[in-house]
Design an enzyme around this catalytic site. Structure first.
Site, mmCIF file in Angstrom:
data_model
loop_
_atom_site.group_PDB
_atom_site.id
_atom_site.type_symbol
_atom_site.label_atom_id
_atom_site.label_comp_id
_atom_site.label_asym_id
_atom_site.label_seq_id
_atom_site.Cartn_x
_atom_site.Cartn_y
_atom_site.Cartn_z
ATOM 1 N N SER A 52 0.862 -1.178 0.000
ATOM 2 C CA SER A 52 0.000 0.000 0.000
ATOM 3 C C SER A 52 0.897 1.226 0.000
ATOM 4 C CB SER A 52 -0.879 -0.009 1.261
ATOM 5 O OG SER A 52 -1.441 1.256 1.508
ATOM 6 N N TYR A 55 -2.121 -1.205 10.052
ATOM 7 C CA TYR A 55 -2.180 -1.486 8.614
ATOM 8 C C TYR A 55 -0.902 -1.018 7.932
ATOM 9 C CZ TYR A 55 -3.871 -1.711 3.812
ATOM 10 O OH TYR A 55 -4.011 -2.008 2.475
#
Length: 270
Positions: free
Chosen positions: A174, A187
Site C-alpha cells: 500500500s 495497517y
C-alpha cells in the site's frame, strides 16, 4: 534497496522492463496458460477479480479464503466463463496454524503436482487511529492476517513454488506501507513489513533459484476496504479492480521473469 529500481532487466526478453511496462501490460489470451496460482482473499474485491482474470488467461486458480460461500460463488463464476476447474481452499488466516499450512502444501502437491504462483491478497484494515490509542488486540489481529500469516503461508508453500520452472510470489502492499502515514497504525506497519519480507526473500533466493518475489501497491481502488477507509469518497472516482489487472497478470506471467524485489505502484501519483 531493490524497490527503488525503476528499470528492471528481464532475462526473458533481454529488454529493460519498467514499472510502466508492468502497469500497461498487454495481456495475450494465453498469458497464464497451464499455470497453477493460489490467491488468498479470493472471495471478494481485488482477490475475486484476480481469480476471474487469472482463469480467463489460462490459469488454474486455487481459491483461498475464510468464507466458503464467497469462494463457491467465485468458483461458479469461473466455471460459467469456461475457465479451468478451480479449487476451493477454506482457511481463516487469523487462526490458521503452521501445521495446517504445511498440510495445504501436501494437498496441493498431491492434487496438482506443483504451484506456479501465489498472490497474497488477503488483508484487513483495522482502524484509523493514533498508535497511542490503538487497541492492542486489534493490532495483533491486523499483524497476524496481513504479515505473520503471509509469512507462514509463504514459507510452508515455498518448497512447492521453488519446484516450478518460473515461480512468482506477489505480495500486496500500500502507499502507506511504502511511506507510513499518521493514523494508519497497524495497517501501515503490516504493509511496511510485507515490503521488507519481499526484499529479504529476494536477496536470499535471487542467486540460487528462478523464484521471484514482488509487491503490488494497487492504489485507490473501488473496494469495500477503501470505502471503510475513506467513507466520504465518491467510489466512481476510483479505478475498479478490473482496471488494474494488467499489472497482476504481468507479474504472474513469464513476461516478468527477471523482475525481482520490486514494489510496483499500479496507480503512481503524478
Amino acid at each position: 534497496m531493490h524497490n527503488n529500481t525503476e528499470h528492471l532487466a528481464s532475462s526473458a526478453a533481454n529488454q529493460p522492463l519498467t514499472h510502466d511496462d508492468i502497469r500497461n501490460f498487454t495481456m495475450p489470451d494465453n498469458s497464464l496458460e497451464d499455470k497453477i496460482i493460489l490467491i488468498t482473499g479470493a472471495g471478494a474485491g481485488i482477490g475475486r477479480v484476480a481469480a476471474l482474470t487469472y482463469a480467463r488467461y489460462g490459469a488454474t486458480v486455487l481459491l483461498l479464503g475464510r468464507t466458503s460461500s464467497k469462494l463457491e460463488a467465485v468458483y461458479d463464476e469461473i466455471e460459467g466463463l469456461g475457465g479451468k476447474q478451480p479449487a476451493i481452499l477454506p482457511m481463516d488466516l487469523e487462526h490458521a496454524n503452521y501445521s495446517e499450512m504445511q498440510q495445504l502444501e501436501g494437498l496441493i502437491r498431491k492434487e496438482f503436482g506443483r504451484l506456479d504462483g501465489i498472490l497474497h491478497n488477503a488483508g484487513i484494515l483495522g482502524e484509523l487511529t493514533p498508535l497511542e490509542m490503538y487497541d492492542v488486540d486489534l493490532f495483533a489481529k491486523v499483524m497476524k492476517i496481513n504479515t505473520t500469516a503471509t509469512f507462514m503461508l509463504t514459507q510452508a508453500l515455498l518448497p512447492l513454488v521453488k519446484e516450478a520452472p518460473n515461480g512468482s510470489i506477489v505480495f500486496t502492499s500500500s502507499s502507506v506501507g511504502t511511506h507510513p502515514r499518521a493514523f494508519w497504525g497497524a495497517y501501515a506497519l503490516s504493509k511496511q513489513a510485507v515490503e521488507g519480507m519481499s526484499d529479504i526473500f529476494t536477496q536470499e533466493t535471487e542467486k540460487t533459484t528462478n523464484l521471484r518475489f514482488n509487491c503490488i501497491n494497487p492504489g485507490g481502488t473501488r473496494t469495500n476496504m477503501r470505502a471503510h477507509a475513506f467513507p466520504g469518497e465518491d467510489p466512481k472516482s476510483l479505478k475498479t479492480p478490473e482496471d488494474i489487472m494488467p499489472g497482476y497478470v504481468c507479474l504472474m506471467s513469464d513476461d516478468s521473469i527477471g523482475v525481482r524485489g520490486q514494489v510496483v505502484a499500479l496507480q503512481p501519483k503524478v
